[in-house]
Design an enzyme around this catalytic site. Structure first.
Site, PDB file in Angstrom:
ATOM      1  N   CYS A 185       0.815  -1.212   0.000  1.00  0.00           N
ATOM      2  CA  CYS A 185       0.000   0.000   0.000  1.00  0.00           C
ATOM      3  C   CYS A 185       0.855   1.270   0.000  1.00  0.00           C
ATOM      4  O   CYS A 185       0.343   2.357  -0.271  1.00  0.00           O
ATOM      5  CB  CYS A 185      -0.932   0.005   1.207  1.00  0.00           C
ATOM      6  N   ILE A 204      -6.778 -27.473   5.263  1.00  0.00           N
ATOM      7  CA  ILE A 204      -6.312 -26.486   4.287  1.00  0.00           C
ATOM      8  C   ILE A 204      -7.061 -25.177   4.526  1.00  0.00           C
ATOM      9  O   ILE A 204      -8.292 -25.140   4.502  1.00  0.00           O
ATOM     10  CB  ILE A 204      -6.513 -26.960   2.835  1.00  0.00           C
TER      11      ILE A 204
END
Length: 540
Positions: A42, A276
């Site tokens: 950013c 996962i």
């Protein structure tokens, strides 16, 4: 527990570090395709404009420093190419040597991020055509800018990064044009708020052209012009900031459920497959208001979700409450911020949205550098629940946004959020905070004490047939009769009590006060234009 983390920018490094803090006996390995981990994506536009001078400031942690701080093993320039959930193995390639290797795991985290979309047009590979996604991108772009040969630039994409890039290019004396195929800049803002920002950007020397499709980039080895479906734009430099795409192609055939290439997760950050997890720009979260899947490719979302995932992997049962699309952006002469649903989104979700736009002081008016906020607040008419806020102003718009986030996340109604003891001192705020001021105005509107046209309604022609009355501090609307608020102590000469009257002042406040008096004296068909001539162009 052996945990394999794919990707090491925001979410991946947060999860890995938190796992080691939770239990130092964990074996955590991060596989990262790039050379850098944990970089400040950013901050890249501000490096281009020399607001941030040192390139090292963009790197939050080097792999070596991060490993020493956390105990996590980091393998850079290592790209995952296949996930085998049944065998609990990941195949990855060492990009330096080309060697392929398999890594086993007990639990897997997929946080591979996203890459810039490369438009399907000719010319994207010409010299001086850039993306801005990695520190290397920003470094190369700044080097070209600093060489001093760039006079005109085209930025494709009028989202937050695109506009920030345009601002920083202008700081370096370059004339930028911003192009976007969407109807308006700033996704997540209602049309009238976006149009206001577009007008201010135009005044500051950054034209934003919307509703235009880029069809090609032309030049003899180096970019010279950008072609669109409407006209051509000369350019010495092009920045493509037209969106990002999750880096998930390697998951095809893995059985992991996705939507448009973005991994679907539950509130615990887990995919449809056991052991996962996914987080960051490659993963879906959900919207805190609607409960529907939402893509929130923000560093803030990545870190919040990542921290929760790490705790859940260690046995906690924490649910992520969701994102609101909260965003804030610095632009020339103003800051913009938003959270929650737009008015259009709220209506599409089945709410009965009611909004108000106010122009309010951002701090005590007598304090040096005092300015104004333009605030749009949206609530549900039936439940009075706060649904969203959009803010424009030179000051700390994030304060207003963050108060709204707190209220929305706590399922607050307008009465719940009224009369809060918010911080006040002249350098910081007004005695009634701008957020509270706007909330009070919206409550007056809902209670029938404040009859208005919104700027959007006015632009759509809702005031046709109304006589415009100038209620500004000084006469300001050519051709409109002027009424000085403080002189009204009875019927107003020249104004019939039965006629439709639109009261317009600079910001909306004096028109409201005049409406209040005129109602007392029998005028029942008055409307006030929210935001006054500060927000809308008004003719008599």
């Amino acid at each position: 527990m052996k945990v394999l983390v794919l990707g090491g920018v925001a979410a991946g490094t947060k999860i890995a570090a938190k796992l080691m803090r939770e239990d130092r006996s964990n074996e955590v390995i991060v596989l990262n395709k790039g050379k850098n981990i944990s970089y400040a994506g950013c901050g890249l536009p501000y490096y281009v404009g020399h607001v941030i001078e040192d390139r090292d400031q963009l790197i939050v942690n080097t792999p070596e420093k991060y490993s020493k701080l956390t105990g996590v093993q980091v393998l850079t320039e290592t790209e995952a190419t296949k996930v085998d959930p049944e065998a609990k193995k990941v195949t990855a390639v060492d990009l330096k040597t080309g060697e392929e290797k398999a890594y086993d795991y007990d639990k897997l985290v997929i946080s591979v991020g996203a890459s810039p979309i490369k438009p399907p047009i000719e010319g994207c590979d010409l010299e001086n055509v850039f993306f801005v996604r990695t520190p290397e991108d920003a470094i190369q772009l700044r080097d070209v800018v600093d060489a001093g040969d760039v006079k005109r630039a085209v930025v494709v994409g009028a989202g937050y990064i695109g506009l920030e890039i345009a601002e920083n290019l202008k700081l370096k004396g370059i004339r930028p044009f911003v192009l976007d195929m969407a109807p308006h800049a700033l996704p997540g803002f209602d049309a009238e708020m976006a149009e206001y920002v577009e007008g201010k950007l135009q005044e500051s020397g950054i034209p934003v052209v919307t509703g235009v499709t880029v069809t090609g980039i032309e030049g003899d080895g180096k970019v010279e012009k950008v072609m669109t479906n409407k006209r051509a734009y000369k350019a010495d430099l092009v920045v493509l900031s037209a969106g990002i795409r999750p880096n998930t192609a390697f998951l095809d055939g893995s059985g992991i459920e996705m939507f448009k290439g973005t991994i679907l997760t539950d509130e615990k950050g887990q995919t449809n497959l056991p052991d996962i997890y996914a987080a960051g720009d490659c993963a879906m979260v959900h919207n805190a208001l609607t409960g529907k899947p939402a893509w929130s490719p923000m560093g803030s979302t990545a870190n919040i979700a990542g921290r929760l995932i790490a705790q859940n992997m260690m046995g906690a049962q924490l649910g992520y409450r969701g994102a609101l699309g909260t965003a804030v952006c610095k632009l020339p002469g103003m800051n913009v911020g938003r959270t929650g649903l737009t008015e259009a989104q709220a209506a599409a979700e089945g709410y009965q949205p009611v909004s108000v736009i106010t122009v309010v002081d951002d701090k005590a008016h007598y304090y040096p550098d005092a300015g104004t906020f333009i605030i749009k607040m949206i609530a549900d008419k039936e439940s009075l629940r706060l649904l969203g806020v959009q803010v424009i102003g030179a000051g700390a718009v994030d304060k207003v946004v963050d108060i709204a986030v707190t209220g929305i996340m706590l399922k607050g109604t307008l009465p719940d959020l009224a009369d809060m003891d918010l911080a006040y001192a002249p350098p910081f705020s007004t005695a009634i905070h701008p957020f509270e001021h706007t909330l009070n105005v919206l409550m007056n509107k809902l209670n029938g004490k404040f009859d208005t046209f919104t700027p959007a309604e006015y632009a759509a022609g809702a005031a046709e047939g109304y006589k415009v009355v100038d209620a500004c501090l000084q006469p300001s609307i050519e051709g409109a009769p002027y009424v000085e608020l403080t002189t009204v102590e009875g019927p107003v000469d020249g104004l019939d009590k039965e006629e439709k009257i639109l009261l317009v002042c600079n910001k909306g406040k004096r028109a409201y006060l005049l409406q209040n008096r005129m109602k007392f004296y029998g005028y029942q068909n008055t409307k006030v234009l929210e935001g006054g001539i500060t927000f809308s162009d008004v003719t008599a």
